[in-house]
Scaffold this motif. Sequence first.
Motif, mmCIF file in Angstrom:
data_model
loop_
_atom_site.group_PDB
_atom_site.id
_atom_site.type_symbol
_atom_site.label_atom_id
_atom_site.label_comp_id
_atom_site.label_asym_id
_atom_site.label_seq_id
_atom_site.Cartn_x
_atom_site.Cartn_y
_atom_site.Cartn_z
ATOM 1 N N GLU B 55 -8.769 -33.076 13.277
ATOM 2 C CA GLU B 55 -8.674 -34.484 12.754
ATOM 3 C C GLU B 55 -8.877 -34.327 11.187
ATOM 4 O O GLU B 55 -8.289 -34.946 10.551
ATOM 5 N N VAL B 56 -8.816 -33.410 10.691
ATOM 6 C CA VAL B 56 -8.829 -33.014 9.369
ATOM 7 C C VAL B 56 -7.032 -33.216 8.907
ATOM 8 O O VAL B 56 -7.247 -33.777 7.637
ATOM 9 N N PHE B 57 -6.138 -32.344 9.672
ATOM 10 C CA PHE B 57 -5.119 -32.279 8.593
ATOM 11 C C PHE B 57 -4.631 -33.558 8.883
ATOM 12 O O PHE B 57 -3.618 -33.416 8.606
ATOM 13 N N LEU B 58 -4.743 -34.348 10.470
ATOM 14 C CA LEU B 58 -4.235 -35.408 10.691
ATOM 15 C C LEU B 58 -4.671 -36.642 9.697
ATOM 16 O O LEU B 58 -3.955 -37.142 9.159
ATOM 17 N N ASP B 59 -6.145 -35.938 8.793
ATOM 18 C CA ASP B 59 -5.780 -37.489 7.919
ATOM 19 C C ASP B 59 -5.255 -36.688 6.649
ATOM 20 O O ASP B 59 -4.733 -37.619 5.656
ATOM 21 N N VAL B 60 -5.301 -35.540 6.281
ATOM 22 C CA VAL B 60 -4.151 -34.806 4.586
ATOM 23 C C VAL B 60 -3.003 -35.424 5.281
ATOM 24 O O VAL B 60 -2.362 -36.076 4.254
ATOM 25 N N TRP B 61 -2.682 -35.459 6.495
ATOM 26 C CA TRP B 61 -1.403 -36.510 6.558
ATOM 27 C C TRP B 61 -1.065 -37.503 6.192
ATOM 28 O O TRP B 61 0.764 -38.114 5.607
ATOM 29 N N ARG B 62 -1.951 -38.394 6.901
ATOM 30 C CA ARG B 62 -1.890 -39.762 6.553
ATOM 31 C C ARG B 62 -2.518 -40.221 4.968
ATOM 32 O O ARG B 62 -1.622 -41.103 4.762
ATOM 33 N N GLN B 63 -2.673 -38.817 4.953
ATOM 34 C CA GLN B 63 -4.051 -39.269 3.291
ATOM 35 C C GLN B 63 -3.172 -38.448 2.060
ATOM 36 O O GLN B 63 -3.575 -39.323 0.342
ATOM 37 N N ALA B 64 -2.015 -38.479 2.081
ATOM 38 C CA ALA B 64 -1.446 -37.613 1.302
ATOM 39 C C ALA B 64 -0.540 -38.255 -0.011
ATOM 40 O O ALA B 64 -1.064 -37.840 -1.229
ATOM 41 N N GLY B 65 -0.414 -39.323 -0.151
ATOM 42 C CA GLY B 65 0.588 -40.447 -0.840
ATOM 43 C C GLY B 65 -1.105 -40.594 -1.382
ATOM 44 O O GLY B 65 -0.564 -40.968 -2.499
ATOM 45 N N LYS B 66 -2.257 -40.407 -1.217
ATOM 46 C CA LYS B 66 -3.634 -40.582 -2.155
ATOM 47 C C LYS B 66 -3.683 -40.174 -2.981
ATOM 48 O O LYS B 66 -4.345 -40.417 -3.298
ATOM 49 N N PHE B 67 -3.604 -38.824 -2.653
ATOM 50 C CA PHE B 67 -4.183 -37.638 -2.963
ATOM 51 C C PHE B 67 -3.519 -37.616 -4.470
ATOM 52 O O PHE B 67 -2.537 -37.295 -4.981
ATOM 53 N N GLU B 68 -4.793 -37.457 -5.318
ATOM 54 C CA GLU B 68 -4.441 -37.624 -7.102
ATOM 55 C C GLU B 68 -4.074 -36.217 -7.652
ATOM 56 O O GLU B 68 -4.743 -36.440 -9.235
#
Lengths: 234, 189
Positions: B55-68
């Motif tokens: 779940e954590v890494f799937l979130d990373v996959w989905r949210q990577a573009g928002k990582f500032e």
Amino acid sequence: MMPTNNKKLLEQEPGEIEALLPWHAAGTLSARDTRRVEEALARDQSLAVQYAAIREEYAETIALNESLGAPSSRAMTKLFAAIDAEPARKPSMSLGLSTAIAEFFSKLSPRALAISAAVGAVALLLQAGVIGAILAKQQAGSFQTASLSGPRDTAVRGPGQETGPRALVRFAKDARISDITAFLDANQASIIESMTGGMFRIQFGDKPMSRQEFAGLMTRLQSEKIIELAAPAQ
Amino acid sequence: LSGTQAASDDILIARIAQGDRLAMQVLYGRHHVRVFRFGLRLVRNEQVAEDLISEVFLDVWRQAGKFEGRSAVSTWLLAITRFKALSALRRRKDAELDDDAANAIEDMSDDPEVAVQKKDTSEALRKCLTQLSSEHREIVDLVYYHEKSVEEVAEIVGIPGNTVKTRLFYARKKLADLLKAAGVERGWP
């Protein structure tokens, strides 16, 4: 009057240096705090006794966590099955920039490390912002601007007839990727090329601009906080 | 975590945001064990902890573009893990498998007193570390094992820096109490 329980609790509050001891054991304090803690440890025996206990806790916490083993391959299989089931994503302009800058940085990294007198100094630069680190290292050499004279056409365009105008831009040392991507999104811009001197060739939109529009764009670029230098480019 | 690795993590996240599956594999390989262990210490169930990783890494996959990039990628990962772990714990509570029950399951092995009888202070210490509350466990792990600074722990747990310091202090006092009850004196407090 303060209730007895609260008073008792306040008496149990750690001292300023005492509270930092666990981070000192883990080596995650700033140089300044490390020095303060070391000085306090040298002169306060009770603090030194407590620090010895902390080092035991530190070692056993690591041992305990290491004893937990690793997850099975099931987790990875499940993850990548879920990723494969995700809709394909369209690469965005700003993300393309992030990658370009990050890749650019990765190419420079060994050189940066060689130049740096201490790896710790590089780490601090990195924490201050990846972009800042790239540009700071790039700007070590001399820099010559490209032609500052604008095109003679009445409309300003890129090399292709239907492309937007281009500019050479050097970002400020403290500009972050997020700031730059926001700037590019706001200006419908994309990075075309990373150049020497920490410069980037950037294209604005996909349509030519009038000279007046382009002059306005350049004025705006030059007033941007995250931009150190901007000049028209071919 | 070295500064170089932190920068390299940023590069991976930028590639992941572009849909680069290989970058995801590298990031996973680099961090999944620590994410698993942090999650496991919170949820105390290997199966649940393994599900957490996905779940954590799937979130990373989905949210990577928002990582500032305002914090280290590892800090971001641990913050997501904590959030997911707490959600999992809430779901388990709903199923009447709460933290106390998990404690009971874990306490079936030797208690600290027995460990000391074996003349193994280290083992007693490790045993007592597992008996801390989840609030205390997470802060001890973040500081000692995950090597997070005061500011990073504050970001992961969502509390002020001063509270981070006092919470760890009280966690350590609780640990000392547990050890004392088990017959281990260390000269502090």
